[in-house]
Design an enzyme around this catalytic site. Structure first.
Site, PDB file in Angstrom:
ATOM      1  N   ARG A 159      39.284  40.809 -11.497  1.00  0.00           N
ATOM      2  CA  ARG A 159      39.855  42.255 -12.246  1.00  0.00           C
ATOM      3  C   ARG A 159      40.614  41.872 -13.249  1.00  0.00           C
ATOM      4  O   ARG A 159      40.609  42.977 -14.195  1.00  0.00           O
ATOM      5  CB  ARG A 159      39.780  43.331 -11.354  1.00  0.00           C
ATOM      6  N   ASP A 186      28.154  36.445 -15.980  1.00  0.00           N
ATOM      7  CA  ASP A 186      27.936  37.251 -14.575  1.00  0.00           C
ATOM      8  C   ASP A 186      28.003  38.658 -14.839  1.00  0.00           C
ATOM      9  O   ASP A 186      29.163  39.195 -15.218  1.00  0.00           O
ATOM     10  CB  ASP A 186      28.529  36.722 -13.444  1.00  0.00           C
ATOM     11  N   HIS A 241      24.219  34.111  -6.716  1.00  0.00           N
ATOM     12  CA  HIS A 241      23.636  35.242  -5.883  1.00  0.00           C
ATOM     13  C   HIS A 241      22.189  35.615  -5.648  1.00  0.00           C
ATOM     14  O   HIS A 241      21.560  36.641  -6.231  1.00  0.00           O
ATOM     15  CB  HIS A 241      24.219  36.699  -5.860  1.00  0.00           C
ATOM     16  N   ASP A 252      30.928  36.764  -4.242  1.00  0.00           N
ATOM     17  CA  ASP A 252      30.734  37.961  -5.445  1.00  0.00           C
ATOM     18  C   ASP A 252      31.505  39.029  -4.832  1.00  0.00           C
ATOM     19  O   ASP A 252      31.331  40.376  -5.192  1.00  0.00           O
ATOM     20  CB  ASP A 252      29.237  38.613  -5.367  1.00  0.00           C
TER      21      ASP A 252
END
Lengths: 430, 328
Positions: free
Chosen positions: A61, A151, A231, A304
């Site tokens: 982040r 992503d 994923h 993830d």
């Protein structure tokens, strides 16, 4: 001078007990070792030693959403989860689509020091899917980027995906695709099936994932370039990847811990803690993912890890952000679903959570190494008999959006060593 | 059914019949010159509408006022999605004001459920329509209207036509009518049927003409013009030709069959003006019955025993933290 650690009687990859001497960043000695002067002795009887875990898919982040996670807090969580390396996804703000941003993230990781941070570079400028970002500049930067991914967004344009696959061959990169056909998932909220119809939530069909995977497998074969599928969440996707591997196409894949254990039934609560992209799927999908991971069709477990502040989950389903925490619970979930269930050995865990992800990320000169003399001392000690109840308020992550709140999970990370330095000791940050 | 009315899927047959019977009693009282009952004096009912819906809000408002409740209309257009006040903060505000019941309309499926279970509020929650999920009081008033005309539900065939995919009315009706013993047939083009509809307790058909002769009641769902842009059907004309109810089709209905529509209608699209205004149409009656049914729901939820229309499970079920979707 760094501390020297003598690990006594650790079960190496779940095998026979041995001693490991960690000195000067490497495994200096191994075997049945006598007392060594000036060392800190760690009694690892009953503990399992694995190479430090490598996460191919972490959202730290920073920069941009430091209210959700920072490189520092995220890598603390990683160390506590047994990771010595994480790949930081590019969907930050600003997007990691230039050498400047990836170098910033890389530098923040070095300063934090809890684990190695390998930035992932965006495939396209601003994740917009319109034109290639400066992939070469990111590859040549101090961050030495090898994994490229939009992503969160799918590189849905077939021609752009082709060009990306071709272009990264120049520096042996890999394109990690978020496989989600955008038109088939407009407004999508949960797995499409009987339950989505009943709950009145817009469906996210398996075909939206599988159609992109099928196309990308063919593009990877055509361009002879490396594709990594992020994923994977459906039984059909596992089948496609199994087929690709049977043909020898250069395709690898990952599965998240939550897709190995949770199913869409949780969405009945309309609690957005279970809202995630790709969505939780059916029990049939979960079974296929476990089987695919066990037989090696799926190469890696990748977390993830997606931190979100409370207000982004404390709302109605449609308004909530997608994603869940994963770093501090990944190994426990894998133990419960794969090891305790008898599907995999601890050596398999080392392979899927360290060796193969390190190879996919092109960091296998430093991570995912054998626990042998002369190798980098990236080691995690796990107590497989421990039980713990997940408490979201006790996590190192800045956010609390774990889907496992109050669940009892097996296993605990006792210690993590990054190049011989303890990042975690006695289950706490060192 | 518990202390909330969130979904008709939660209603047992006894619950549903109790609501309909109570509504019937209330409707009889409504025939008297003074319509107001003192039952909910001193209780506060909040109409919390995140979506515009004058007709549903007004219906609930009239229902609550006829029971002497204090009514607050809280129009909260712009949910957290558009960066307005969040559902949670709105709920906390209403809780602080002492709302006894919250009637909530929201564009997000599950919003009413969330309001009832997230621990933000201790009010009774009545779902007045949540996204494309459910609209239970609409289904109850539809059932009430059908029961009056058809005499019961056993062996009765109800055909629901139109945009089932996006319809909260259709979902609530299928659950409720199946519970009450009616046979439901959903009719729609395949693009407007949800995935998994074959597991619902009803029949499914793509052919309206085949379903009409066996229908004791036929309910036409509104088709929003926006759906055409989503490519769900080629043109309004074609939709209307294949799935609209016009006079010709109406003539093929059995003699005593009735026509329902939850409103608002798009005349000329799913229903022709001739049908809407015909003596088969009970559409205006549905509106009147809506008040009686909503009075019954508020009465049963708020007066006397809290389990008046149901039992089990309080609003604290969110504290059950063991995820049921975990595979061992």
């Amino acid at each position: 001078m760094s501390t020297t650690y003598l690990i006594k009687n650790a079960s190496i990859l779940g095998g026979d007990p041995r001693d490991l001497l960690l000195r000067d960043g490497i495994i200096a000695e191994a075997g049945a070792l006598g007392p060594v002067a000036g060392t800190v002795v760690i009694d690892a009887g009953g503990l399992i030693a694995l190479p430090g875990l490598v996460d191919l898919h972490t959202h730290l982040r920073e920069p941009g959403r430091e209210d959700a996670e920072t490189v520092d807090t995220g890598t603390r969580a990683a160390a506590l989860g047994g990771f010595t390396a994480v790949h930081a996804m590019a969907n930050t703000d600003p997007v990691a689509d230039t050498a400047g941003v990836v170098e910033q993230v890389w530098r923040l990781g070095r300063e934090a020091g809890h684990c190695d941070v390998f930035p992932v570079g965006a495939v396209t400028v601003g994740l917009k899917g319109e034109r290639l970002a400066e992939l070469g500049a990111m590859a040549d930067s101090a961050a030495r980027v090898r994994v490229f991914s939009d992503d969160g967004k799918c590189v849905s344009d077939a021609n752009l995906m082709r060009r990306a696959l071709e272009y990264v061959k120049a520096f042996d990169g890999v394109v990690a695709q978020h496989a989600q056909e955008p038109r088939l998932t407009e407004g999508a909220q949960m797995n499409e099936g009987e339950l989505s119809g009943l709950l009145g939530l817009a469906g996210w069909p398996a075909v939206a994932e599988e159609a992109i995977i099928a196309r990308d497998i063919l593009l990877a074969a055509h361009t002879k370039s490396r594709l990594h599928v992020c994923h994977v969440s459906t039984a059909g996707s596992v089948e496609l990847i199994r087929w690709a591997k049977s043909k020898g196409h250069p395709v690898t894949a990952e599965v998240t811990p939550h897709h190995l254990i949770l199913t869409e039934d949780l969405v009945k609560s309309y609690d957005p803690i279970y809202k995630v992209n790709p969505p939780l799927r059916s029990a049939t999908d979960v079974a296929a993912l476990r089987e695919g991971l066990a037989d090696g069709t799926i190469d890696a477990v990748a977390t993830d890890h997606a931190p979100h502040p409370q207000e982004d989950k404390d709302c109605e389903w449609a308004a909530a952000a997608m994603g869940m925490l994963g770093l501090e619970t990944a190994l426990s979930v894998v133990q419960q679903t794969m090891v305790d269930s008898g599907l995999m050995t601890w050596a398999d865990v080392a392979d899927r959570m360290s060796v193969r992800p390190a190879a996919i990320g092109q960091v296998d000169d430093r991570h995912g190494r054998p626990l042998a003399i002369g190798e980098p001392a990236n080691v995690v000690l796990v107590d497989p008999r421990a039980k713990r109840t997940v408490d979201r308020t006790g996590l190192a992550s800045l956010s609390q959006n774990t889907p496992y709140q109050a669940m009892e999970l097996p296993g605990a990370v006792v210690a993590t060593f990054l190049r011989g330095t303890a990042t975690v000791l006695d289950g706490k940050l060192a | 059914m518990k202390r909330h009315l969130l979904s008709t899927a939660d209603l047992s047959r006894d619950d549903a019949v109790l609501i309909l019977d109570t509504a019937e009693e209330i409707a009889r009282l409504a025939a008297r010159p003074i319509k107001k009952l003192p039952t909910l004096r001193g209780r506060t009912v909040v109409n919390l509408f995140f979506e515009d819906s004058t007709r549903t809000r007004t219906s609930f408002e009239v229902a609550a006022k006829r029971l002497s409740a204090d009514v607050i209309n809280f129009s909260a257009k712009g949910s957290s999605v558009s960066k307005g006040e969040s559902l949670k903060d709105t709920a906390l505000t209403l809780e602080a004001m002492g709302a006894d019941a919250v009637v909530v309309r929201h564009s997000a499926s599950g919003a009413a459920y969330r309001l009832a279970t997230a621990g933000w509020s201790s009010s009774h929650v009545v779902n007045a329509g949540d996204g494309t999920h459910e609209h239970p009081t609409q289904a109850l008033l539809d059932a009430f209207t059908m029961r009056r005309h058809l005499g019961g539900f056993e062996e009765r065939r109800v055909t629901v036509v139109g945009d089932v995919l996006h319809s909260r009315v259709a979902r609530s009706n299928v659950h409720l009518l199946a519970t009450l013993g009616a046979r439901v047939t959903l009719v729609a083009p395949p693009t407007l049927l949800p995935v998994g509809v074959e597991s619902w307790p009803c029949d499914v058909s793509y052919d309206l003409d085949a379903a009409i002769p066996g229908s004791d009641a036929i309910m036409m769902l509104r088709v929003q013009r926006e759906r055409m842009n989503g490519g769900f059907f080629p043109t309004e004309r074609e939709y209307s030709r294949r799935y609209g109810l016009d006079a010709q089709r109406m003539a093929k209905l059995p003699d005593k069959a009735i026509v329902l529509h939850p409103g608002p209608m798009v005349r000329g699209m799913e229903i022709s003006a001739a049908v809407a205004d015909s003596d088969r149409s009970v559409i205006v009656e549905q509106v009147a019955n809506g008040v009686s049914v909503r009075m019954a729901v508020l009465y049963l939820l708020l007066s006397g025993s809290e389990s008046a229309i149901g039992s089990e499970e309080g609003h604290s079920q969110h504290q059950n933290t063991e995820p049921k979707g975990a595979v061992a």
